[in-house]
Motif scaffolding. Structure first.
Motif, PDB file in Angstrom:
ATOM      1  N   ALA A 102      -4.491 -16.693  16.870  1.00  0.00           N
ATOM      2  CA  ALA A 102      -3.461 -17.208  17.783  1.00  0.00           C
ATOM      3  C   ALA A 102      -2.608 -18.281  17.112  1.00  0.00           C
ATOM      4  N   VAL A 103      -3.253 -19.218  16.444  1.00  0.00           N
ATOM      5  CA  VAL A 103      -2.519 -20.301  15.786  1.00  0.00           C
ATOM      6  C   VAL A 103      -1.610 -19.753  14.694  1.00  0.00           C
ATOM      7  N   MET A 104      -2.113 -18.811  13.915  1.00  0.00           N
ATOM      8  CA  MET A 104      -1.317 -18.258  12.820  1.00  0.00           C
ATOM      9  C   MET A 104      -0.183 -17.375  13.326  1.00  0.00           C
ATOM     10  N   PHE A 105      -0.381 -16.760  14.497  1.00  0.00           N
ATOM     11  CA  PHE A 105       0.726 -16.036  15.123  1.00  0.00           C
ATOM     12  C   PHE A 105       1.881 -17.000  15.386  1.00  0.00           C
ATOM     13  N   ILE A 106       1.568 -18.131  15.973  1.00  0.00           N
ATOM     14  CA  ILE A 106       2.601 -19.111  16.324  1.00  0.00           C
ATOM     15  C   ILE A 106       3.264 -19.679  15.071  1.00  0.00           C
ATOM     16  N   VAL A 107       2.452 -20.066  14.099  1.00  0.00           N
ATOM     17  CA  VAL A 107       2.993 -20.626  12.851  1.00  0.00           C
ATOM     18  C   VAL A 107       3.905 -19.606  12.169  1.00  0.00           C
ATOM     19  N   GLY A 108       3.438 -18.353  12.082  1.00  0.00           N
ATOM     20  CA  GLY A 108       4.242 -17.310  11.449  1.00  0.00           C
ATOM     21  C   GLY A 108       5.541 -17.053  12.185  1.00  0.00           C
ATOM     22  N   GLY A 109       5.492 -17.110  13.517  1.00  0.00           N
ATOM     23  CA  GLY A 109       6.699 -16.913  14.310  1.00  0.00           C
ATOM     24  C   GLY A 109       7.740 -17.989  14.043  1.00  0.00           C
ATOM     25  N   ILE A 110       7.283 -19.226  13.973  1.00  0.00           N
ATOM     26  CA  ILE A 110       8.197 -20.344  13.697  1.00  0.00           C
ATOM     27  C   ILE A 110       8.815 -20.187  12.306  1.00  0.00           C
ATOM     28  N   ILE A 111       7.997 -19.798  11.334  1.00  0.00           N
ATOM     29  CA  ILE A 111       8.498 -19.616   9.965  1.00  0.00           C
ATOM     30  C   ILE A 111       9.539 -18.505   9.912  1.00  0.00           C
ATOM     31  N   PHE A 112       9.331 -17.437  10.685  1.00  0.00           N
ATOM     32  CA  PHE A 112      10.317 -16.355  10.720  1.00  0.00           C
ATOM     33  C   PHE A 112      11.647 -16.850  11.277  1.00  0.00           C
ATOM     34  N   LEU A 113      11.603 -17.626  12.348  1.00  0.00           N
ATOM     35  CA  LEU A 113      12.837 -18.145  12.942  1.00  0.00           C
ATOM     36  C   LEU A 113      13.569 -19.058  11.961  1.00  0.00           C
ATOM     37  N   LEU A 114      12.813 -19.909  11.274  1.00  0.00           N
ATOM     38  CA  LEU A 114      13.427 -20.819  10.299  1.00  0.00           C
ATOM     39  C   LEU A 114      13.985 -20.045   9.108  1.00  0.00           C
ATOM     40  N   ALA A 131      18.680  -2.137  10.001  1.00  0.00           N
ATOM     41  CA  ALA A 131      20.084  -1.892   9.654  1.00  0.00           C
ATOM     42  C   ALA A 131      21.017  -2.593  10.637  1.00  0.00           C
ATOM     43  N   ASN A 132      20.486  -2.925  11.815  1.00  0.00           N
ATOM     44  CA  ASN A 132      21.340  -3.513  12.854  1.00  0.00           C
ATOM     45  C   ASN A 132      20.826  -4.827  13.434  1.00  0.00           C
ATOM     46  N   PHE A 133      19.557  -5.146  13.165  1.00  0.00           N
ATOM     47  CA  PHE A 133      18.978  -6.332  13.785  1.00  0.00           C
ATOM     48  C   PHE A 133      18.258  -7.195  12.755  1.00  0.00           C
ATOM     49  N   THR A 134      17.898  -8.424  13.175  1.00  0.00           N
ATOM     50  CA  THR A 134      17.185  -9.365  12.311  1.00  0.00           C
ATOM     51  C   THR A 134      15.702  -9.404  12.700  1.00  0.00           C
ATOM     52  N   PHE A 135      14.978 -10.340  12.080  1.00  0.00           N
ATOM     53  CA  PHE A 135      13.554 -10.507  12.385  1.00  0.00           C
ATOM     54  C   PHE A 135      13.312 -11.532  13.498  1.00  0.00           C
ATOM     55  N   VAL A 136      14.369 -12.015  14.119  1.00  0.00           N
ATOM     56  CA  VAL A 136      14.225 -13.050  15.148  1.00  0.00           C
ATOM     57  C   VAL A 136      13.327 -12.584  16.289  1.00  0.00           C
ATOM     58  N   ALA A 137      13.491 -11.339  16.732  1.00  0.00           N
ATOM     59  CA  ALA A 137      12.683 -10.826  17.838  1.00  0.00           C
ATOM     60  C   ALA A 137      11.198 -10.875  17.500  1.00  0.00           C
ATOM     61  N   PHE A 138      10.868 -10.581  16.238  1.00  0.00           N
ATOM     62  CA  PHE A 138       9.469 -10.624  15.824  1.00  0.00           C
ATOM     63  C   PHE A 138       8.944 -12.056  15.808  1.00  0.00           C
ATOM     64  N   GLY A 139       9.823 -12.996  15.428  1.00  0.00           N
ATOM     65  CA  GLY A 139       9.431 -14.399  15.443  1.00  0.00           C
ATOM     66  C   GLY A 139       9.062 -14.865  16.843  1.00  0.00           C
ATOM     67  N   TRP A 140       9.909 -14.544  17.822  1.00  0.00           N
ATOM     68  CA  TRP A 140       9.636 -14.931  19.206  1.00  0.00           C
ATOM     69  C   TRP A 140       8.426 -14.205  19.763  1.00  0.00           C
ATOM     70  N   TYR A 141       8.266 -12.939  19.396  1.00  0.00           N
ATOM     71  CA  TYR A 141       7.091 -12.184  19.855  1.00  0.00           C
ATOM     72  C   TYR A 141       5.807 -12.856  19.380  1.00  0.00           C
ATOM     73  N   ARG A 142       5.789 -13.245  18.114  1.00  0.00           N
ATOM     74  CA  ARG A 142       4.602 -13.884  17.556  1.00  0.00           C
ATOM     75  C   ARG A 142       4.278 -15.175  18.294  1.00  0.00           C
ATOM     76  N   ILE A 143       5.289 -15.962  18.579  1.00  0.00           N
ATOM     77  CA  ILE A 143       5.067 -17.235  19.262  1.00  0.00           C
ATOM     78  C   ILE A 143       4.521 -17.008  20.673  1.00  0.00           C
ATOM     79  N   VAL A 144       5.154 -16.113  21.416  1.00  0.00           N
ATOM     80  CA  VAL A 144       4.729 -15.843  22.796  1.00  0.00           C
ATOM     81  C   VAL A 144       3.319 -15.267  22.816  1.00  0.00           C
ATOM     82  N   PHE A 145       3.036 -14.315  21.925  1.00  0.00           N
ATOM     83  CA  PHE A 145       1.714 -13.682  21.894  1.00  0.00           C
ATOM     84  C   PHE A 145       0.657 -14.702  21.480  1.00  0.00           C
ATOM     85  N   GLY A 146       0.977 -15.562  20.527  1.00  0.00           N
ATOM     86  CA  GLY A 146       0.033 -16.584  20.094  1.00  0.00           C
ATOM     87  C   GLY A 146      -0.304 -17.563  21.196  1.00  0.00           C
ATOM     88  N   VAL A 147       0.708 -18.003  21.937  1.00  0.00           N
ATOM     89  CA  VAL A 147       0.499 -18.918  23.060  1.00  0.00           C
ATOM     90  C   VAL A 147      -0.363 -18.243  24.133  1.00  0.00           C
TER      91      VAL A 147
END
Length: 254
Positions: free
Chosen positions: A104-116, A232-248
């Motif tokens: 859970a903690v690493m999900f959140i940390v990884g999500g934040i790193i993706f957004l940054l 081809a059309n989107f970024t990794f932002v959605a995955f970053g937020w998913y990781r944070i929400v799932f980790g929480v």
């Protein structure tokens, strides 16, 4: 393990192995939700369905397995060295890190790193869009980034993709290099588990194993194709937020 449980776990493995959201983390959580204890036979099942994901990469990139791509595979091999050494030296200690809380903690940390990371690379155009143009230095740095994936919940795909993005690869090239790098990493990890616990496979029911394998292969193959189209059309932002929400969510539930 019954057939339905094997289908669910096969689908989860295939869906998450090549996305930057940690397949191991999801398998731990889903197994817990299904009431499956981490027995030797169930762990053996997870090893086998990971091999299905390896075959999905081979099927997707079969044209890369020719002599003219020796240079590319040399770079992939170089990227494998850091995680191979650390994984071999600290295999037992890494196994002890497996828990829902750490995931859970690493999900959140990884999500934040993706957004940054997305914020950082949005200001710089990528230098490499073709994985054949990846340099040896970039390959080594990506390999060093992959070492962090040994922490459960970090995600092998996530670590390698972030490393690739930071050294100038495009989103598409980052994902493709991550796919190819999965081959030696997953083969080594699965091979080590097979050698260490081969006797446990004798106690594994073969029908659920076969069903889970097939489901994991088909799902992984489709995910690889669709993921490249997505990038081809989107970024990794959605995955970053998913990781944070799932980790929480995991921290709240556990």
């Amino acid at each position: 393990m019954d057939i339905l449980q094997s289908i669910i776990l096969g689908f989860v493995e295939g869906l998450t192995e090549f996305l930057p959201i940690s397949s191991t983390g999801h398998l731990i959580v889903v197994s817990d939700w299904l009431g499956l204890a981490q027995t030797d036979s169930n762990k053996a099942f997870e090893v086998i369905i990971q091999l299905a994901a390896i075959l999905a990469v081979i099927a997707s990139y079969k044209e890369r397995f020719s002599p003219k791509y020796v240079g590319l595979w040399t770079k992939v091999a170089l990227s494998f060295v850091p995680v191979g050494l650390v994984g071999l030296l600290f295999h037992d200690q890494i196994k002890d890190l497996f828990s829902v809380q750490i995931v859970a903690v690493m999900f959140i940390v990884g999500g934040i790193i993706f957004l940054l990371t997305e914020k950082f690379i949005s200001e710089k155009p990528p230098q490499v869009d073709d994985i054949n143009e990846v340099s040896y230095t970039q390959s080594l740095i990506i390999g060093i980034a992959q070492v962090f994936a040994l922490i459960p919940g970090t995600s092998r795909a996530g670590s390698t993709i972030i490393g690739a993005l930071l050294v100038g690869l495009s989103r598409k090239a980052s994902a493709e290099f991550s796919f190819l790098l999965a081959l030696p990493v997953m083969a080594a990890a699965s091979g080590l588990d097979l050698i260490s616990h081969y006797q446990d496979f004798a106690n594994t029911s073969f029908l659920p194993l076969i069903v889970g394998f097939v489901v994991a292969f088909i799902t992984a193959y489709l995910v690889i194709k669709l993921f490249i189209r997505f990038l081809a059309n989107f970024t990794f932002v959605a995955f970053g937020w998913y990781r944070i929400v799932f980790g929480v969510l995991l921290l709240v539930l556990y």
